[in-house]
Design a protein around this motif. Structure first.
Motif, PDB file in Angstrom:
ATOM      1  N   ASP A  73      54.205  68.663  38.665  1.00  0.00           N
ATOM      2  CA  ASP A  73      53.380  67.844  37.769  1.00  0.00           C
ATOM      3  C   ASP A  73      53.755  66.370  37.903  1.00  0.00           C
ATOM      4  O   ASP A  73      52.891  65.497  37.940  1.00  0.00           O
ATOM      5  N   TYR A  74      55.059  66.099  37.991  1.00  0.00           N
ATOM      6  CA  TYR A  74      55.503  64.721  38.157  1.00  0.00           C
ATOM      7  C   TYR A  74      54.988  64.138  39.466  1.00  0.00           C
ATOM      8  O   TYR A  74      54.539  62.987  39.521  1.00  0.00           O
ATOM      9  N   THR A  75      55.002  64.934  40.528  1.00  0.00           N
ATOM     10  CA  THR A  75      54.535  64.442  41.835  1.00  0.00           C
ATOM     11  C   THR A  75      53.040  64.142  41.797  1.00  0.00           C
ATOM     12  O   THR A  75      52.572  63.126  42.346  1.00  0.00           O
ATOM     13  N   ASP A  76      52.286  65.032  41.127  1.00  0.00           N
ATOM     14  CA  ASP A  76      50.836  64.786  41.014  1.00  0.00           C
ATOM     15  C   ASP A  76      50.567  63.506  40.248  1.00  0.00           C
ATOM     16  O   ASP A  76      49.708  62.696  40.648  1.00  0.00           O
ATOM     17  N   ARG A  77      51.239  63.320  39.154  1.00  0.00           N
ATOM     18  CA  ARG A  77      51.004  62.090  38.371  1.00  0.00           C
ATOM     19  C   ARG A  77      51.366  60.857  39.179  1.00  0.00           C
ATOM     20  O   ARG A  77      50.688  59.836  39.125  1.00  0.00           O
ATOM     21  N   ARG A  78      52.462  60.971  39.919  1.00  0.00           N
ATOM     22  CA  ARG A  78      52.852  59.810  40.722  1.00  0.00           C
ATOM     23  C   ARG A  78      51.814  59.509  41.792  1.00  0.00           C
ATOM     24  O   ARG A  78      51.488  58.351  42.061  1.00  0.00           O
ATOM     25  N   ASP A  79      51.268  60.554  42.429  1.00  0.00           N
ATOM     26  CA  ASP A  79      50.230  60.324  43.446  1.00  0.00           C
ATOM     27  C   ASP A  79      48.986  59.682  42.842  1.00  0.00           C
ATOM     28  O   ASP A  79      48.389  58.764  43.419  1.00  0.00           O
ATOM     29  N   ARG A  80      48.576  60.171  41.647  1.00  0.00           N
ATOM     30  CA  ARG A  80      47.394  59.577  41.000  1.00  0.00           C
ATOM     31  C   ARG A  80      47.650  58.119  40.657  1.00  0.00           C
ATOM     32  O   ARG A  80      46.781  57.269  40.833  1.00  0.00           O
ATOM     33  N   ASN A  81      48.866  57.830  40.179  1.00  0.00           N
ATOM     34  CA  ASN A  81      49.161  56.443  39.838  1.00  0.00           C
ATOM     35  C   ASN A  81      49.158  55.558  41.080  1.00  0.00           C
ATOM     36  O   ASN A  81      48.701  54.420  41.032  1.00  0.00           O
ATOM     37  N   GLU A  82      49.652  56.108  42.189  1.00  0.00           N
ATOM     38  CA  GLU A  82      49.654  55.305  43.409  1.00  0.00           C
ATOM     39  C   GLU A  82      48.235  55.035  43.897  1.00  0.00           C
ATOM     40  O   GLU A  82      47.901  53.926  44.316  1.00  0.00           O
ATOM     41  N   ARG A  83      47.371  56.063  43.812  1.00  0.00           N
ATOM     42  CA  ARG A  83      45.966  55.840  44.220  1.00  0.00           C
ATOM     43  C   ARG A  83      45.283  54.845  43.305  1.00  0.00           C
ATOM     44  O   ARG A  83      44.533  53.966  43.767  1.00  0.00           O
ATOM     45  N   TYR A  84      45.532  54.983  42.011  1.00  0.00           N
ATOM     46  CA  TYR A  84      44.913  54.064  41.067  1.00  0.00           C
ATOM     47  C   TYR A  84      45.387  52.630  41.332  1.00  0.00           C
ATOM     48  O   TYR A  84      44.583  51.695  41.334  1.00  0.00           O
ATOM     49  N   ASP A  85      46.684  52.466  41.577  1.00  0.00           N
ATOM     50  CA  ASP A  85      47.190  51.126  41.864  1.00  0.00           C
ATOM     51  C   ASP A  85      46.605  50.580  43.145  1.00  0.00           C
ATOM     52  O   ASP A  85      46.271  49.390  43.239  1.00  0.00           O
ATOM     53  N   SER A  86      46.414  51.436  44.159  1.00  0.00           N
ATOM     54  CA  SER A  86      45.855  50.963  45.429  1.00  0.00           C
ATOM     55  C   SER A  86      44.410  50.516  45.248  1.00  0.00           C
ATOM     56  O   SER A  86      44.002  49.468  45.732  1.00  0.00           O
ATOM     57  N   GLU A  87      43.582  51.316  44.512  1.00  0.00           N
ATOM     58  CA  GLU A  87      42.196  50.937  44.279  1.00  0.00           C
ATOM     59  C   GLU A  87      42.091  49.669  43.458  1.00  0.00           C
ATOM     60  O   GLU A  87      41.266  48.795  43.715  1.00  0.00           O
ATOM     61  N   ARG A  88      42.958  49.579  42.452  1.00  0.00           N
ATOM     62  CA  ARG A  88      42.914  48.393  41.610  1.00  0.00           C
ATOM     63  C   ARG A  88      43.295  47.154  42.418  1.00  0.00           C
ATOM     64  O   ARG A  88      42.679  46.092  42.259  1.00  0.00           O
ATOM     65  N   ARG A  89      44.267  47.293  43.272  1.00  0.00           N
ATOM     66  CA  ARG A  89      44.664  46.162  44.102  1.00  0.00           C
ATOM     67  C   ARG A  89      43.524  45.774  45.064  1.00  0.00           C
ATOM     68  O   ARG A  89      43.275  44.599  45.326  1.00  0.00           O
ATOM     69  N   TYR A  90      42.804  46.746  45.606  1.00  0.00           N
ATOM     70  CA  TYR A  90      41.685  46.458  46.509  1.00  0.00           C
ATOM     71  C   TYR A  90      40.569  45.719  45.774  1.00  0.00           C
ATOM     72  O   TYR A  90      40.010  44.740  46.279  1.00  0.00           O
ATOM     73  N   ASP A  91      40.248  46.143  44.557  1.00  0.00           N
ATOM     74  CA  ASP A  91      39.212  45.460  43.770  1.00  0.00           C
ATOM     75  C   ASP A  91      39.608  44.038  43.472  1.00  0.00           C
ATOM     76  O   ASP A  91      38.786  43.115  43.526  1.00  0.00           O
ATOM     77  N   ASP A  92      40.884  43.841  43.132  1.00  0.00           N
ATOM     78  CA  ASP A  92      41.329  42.474  42.835  1.00  0.00           C
ATOM     79  C   ASP A  92      41.194  41.594  44.069  1.00  0.00           C
ATOM     80  O   ASP A  92      40.761  40.432  43.967  1.00  0.00           O
ATOM     81  N   GLU A  93      41.503  42.136  45.230  1.00  0.00           N
ATOM     82  CA  GLU A  93      41.394  41.335  46.458  1.00  0.00           C
ATOM     83  C   GLU A  93      39.939  41.008  46.755  1.00  0.00           C
ATOM     84  O   GLU A  93      39.596  39.880  47.174  1.00  0.00           O
ATOM     85  N   ARG A  94      39.023  41.929  46.507  1.00  0.00           N
ATOM     86  CA  ARG A  94      37.589  41.682  46.742  1.00  0.00           C
ATOM     87  C   ARG A  94      37.078  40.578  45.838  1.00  0.00           C
ATOM     88  O   ARG A  94      36.360  39.658  46.275  1.00  0.00           O
ATOM     89  N   ARG A  95      37.421  40.669  44.568  1.00  0.00           N
ATOM     90  CA  ARG A  95      36.964  39.644  43.627  1.00  0.00           C
ATOM     91  C   ARG A  95      37.520  38.283  44.006  1.00  0.00           C
ATOM     92  O   ARG A  95      36.853  37.267  43.904  1.00  0.00           O
ATOM     93  N   TYR A  96      38.773  38.270  44.431  1.00  0.00           N
ATOM     94  CA  TYR A  96      39.377  36.999  44.819  1.00  0.00           C
ATOM     95  C   TYR A  96      38.667  36.399  46.028  1.00  0.00           C
ATOM     96  O   TYR A  96      38.403  35.192  46.061  1.00  0.00           O
TER      97      TYR A  96
END
Length: 425
Positions: free
Chosen positions: A368-391
């Motif tokens: 369960d911990y590994t799954d949550r960590r993977d979801r958080n990493e994907r979410y952080d990656s997508e969020r970082r990509y959106d921020d770069e696009r807007r910039y």
């Protein structure tokens, strides 16, 4: 009767007058005092004078001698020195060489003896003797006693008895040296170092201070003074009266006993813990050993069944007498061992099952911990990509607005645009 008494008185007077006149015409030796007192270590002079029957012309032989005799009865007389006037020679005996000298003057009749660094051994009676040929009558010698005084040594103060409530004790004070013998006096001060009067029953005699029924008020400082006619010396001690239960020795014994009991208790607890741990290890290893024994091959012609019982048919056949009893005893022993084995095996299985459950629960939580960590990493990656696009979009818009208006290319005219008409015409 009266005439007879008068005649006897006249005869006595004539006899005394004759004696005096005979003494005047003979030698007279004199020491002024009968007793001389001096301190040990001092240099002293014992005076002696003599008067001859007739004045000396310097050509007569005069022999002067000094001797000493112990003060006790029957002591041996020791010759100190002898002086001869003609050759002015003085002979000193070996015990006094370097310690005595003679101050002599024949003309004036002086014959003084000088002693250096006197000691207790000089407590003696000294005699001065003068011999003149032809002058044998009169007083040819005189004596004087020398007393060597010694100052009191520093006294030693001690306590005799138990210093506890209700006890009787003695405080002793003694000087090893002192002549004449010193006298002792005790003074007392309280714990605030204030002088105080002794208790009514207290006695002070011969350097021994006796204290009766002592209490807390008896505590304080005690000073002993040892003195004689030369000087004095002191010693002091501190007295602390304690209850019997607060005795230092018993208190130290109690503390030592408690510490020893604690040490023994700690050792026992440690041994018990080590034994318990060892039993647990042996118990855990016992299951594997029993399993191994069950699987061991038969040795020396013996066979083992699945239940762990030994095949003893060969031995029973070899010894038929009492085989039934031995068989039952072995059977019961094997049955008890098997039952113990089953119980330990069941306990081991239960612990193993509990361990597997905990392991499974841990694996689930880990997954369960590994799954949550993977979801958080994907979410952080997508969020970082959106921020770069807007910039990047904002930068592009800013660049467009910053370009000069004249530099822009005019819009292209469509090829099929109709010609402009002049409506004024």
């Amino acid at each position: 009767m009266i005439k007879v008494l008068t005649m006897e008185g006249r005869i006595s007077t004539l006899i005394l007058l004759c004696l005096v006149l005979s003494g005047v015409g003979a030698i007279q030796v004199n020491i002024p005092q009968e007793l001389y007192e001096n301190v040990r270590g001092d240099n002293i002079t014992l005076p002696c004078s003599f008067t001859p029957k007739t004045p000396l012309k310097g050509t007569e032989l005069v022999i002067i001698s000094w001797s000493a005799e112990g003060a006790q009865a029957g002591a041996k007389e020791i010759l100190i020195l002898t002086h001869y006037s003609l050759n002015k020679q003085t002979d000193v005996t070996s015990p006094y060489v370097g310690r005595v000298s003679l101050d002599v003057d024949i003309a004036t009749g002086k014959a003084n003896l000088k002693l250096f660094s006197i000691t207790l051994a000089d407590n003696k009676v000294f005699e001065c003797r003068v011999q003149i040929p032809g002058d044998d009558e009169g007083k040819r010698a005189d004596t004087a006693r020398l007393v060597v005084l010694v100052a009191p040594s520093t006294p030693t103060c001690k306590i005799q008895g138990k210093v506890e409530y209700g006890e009787n004790i003695n405080l002793t004070c003694l000087s090893e040296e002192g002549l004449p013998p010193p006298t002792y006096k005790w003074d007392s001060r309280d714990v605030r170092n204030t002088p105080r009067a002794p208790a009514p029953r207290t006695t002070d005699k011969g350097g021994i201070l006796s204290l009766f029924n002592i209490s807390r008020e008896t505590s304080g400082f005690y000073i002993c003074t040892s003195s004689n006619k030369i000087r004095s010396a002191t010693c002091n001690l501190t007295l602390s009266v304690m209850p019997p239960s607060m005795n230092v020795g018993s208190t130290a014994g109690i503390i030592g006993g408690v510490v020893a009991a604690l040490i023994v208790l700690i050792v026992v607890i440690y041994c018990c813990c080590c034994r318990k741990k060892k039993k647990e290890e042996e118990y855990a290893m016992g299951v594997h050993e029993e399993e191994y024994r069950d699987k061991e091959p038969a040795l020396n012609g013996e066979s083992r069944h699945a239940d762990g019982q030994e095949d003893t048919r060969g031995r029973d056949a070899a010894s038929p007498a009492g085989s039934g009893d031995r068989y039952e005893e072995r059977s019961e022993r094997d049955y008890d061992r098997r039952r113990d084995y089953d119980d330990r095996r069941s306990d081991y299985d239960d612990r193993r099952s509990d361990y597997d459950d905990r392991r499974s629960d841990y694996d689930d939580r880990r997954s369960d911990y590994t799954d949550r960590r993977d979801r958080n990493e994907r979410y952080d990656s997508e969020r970082r990509y959106d921020d770069e696009r807007r910039y990047e979009d904002r930068r592009y818009d800013d660049d467009r607005y910053d370009e000069p208006y004249d530099d822009r290319e005019p819009p292209r005219v469509p090829a099929n645009k109709p010609t402009r008409r002049d409506y004024d015409d």
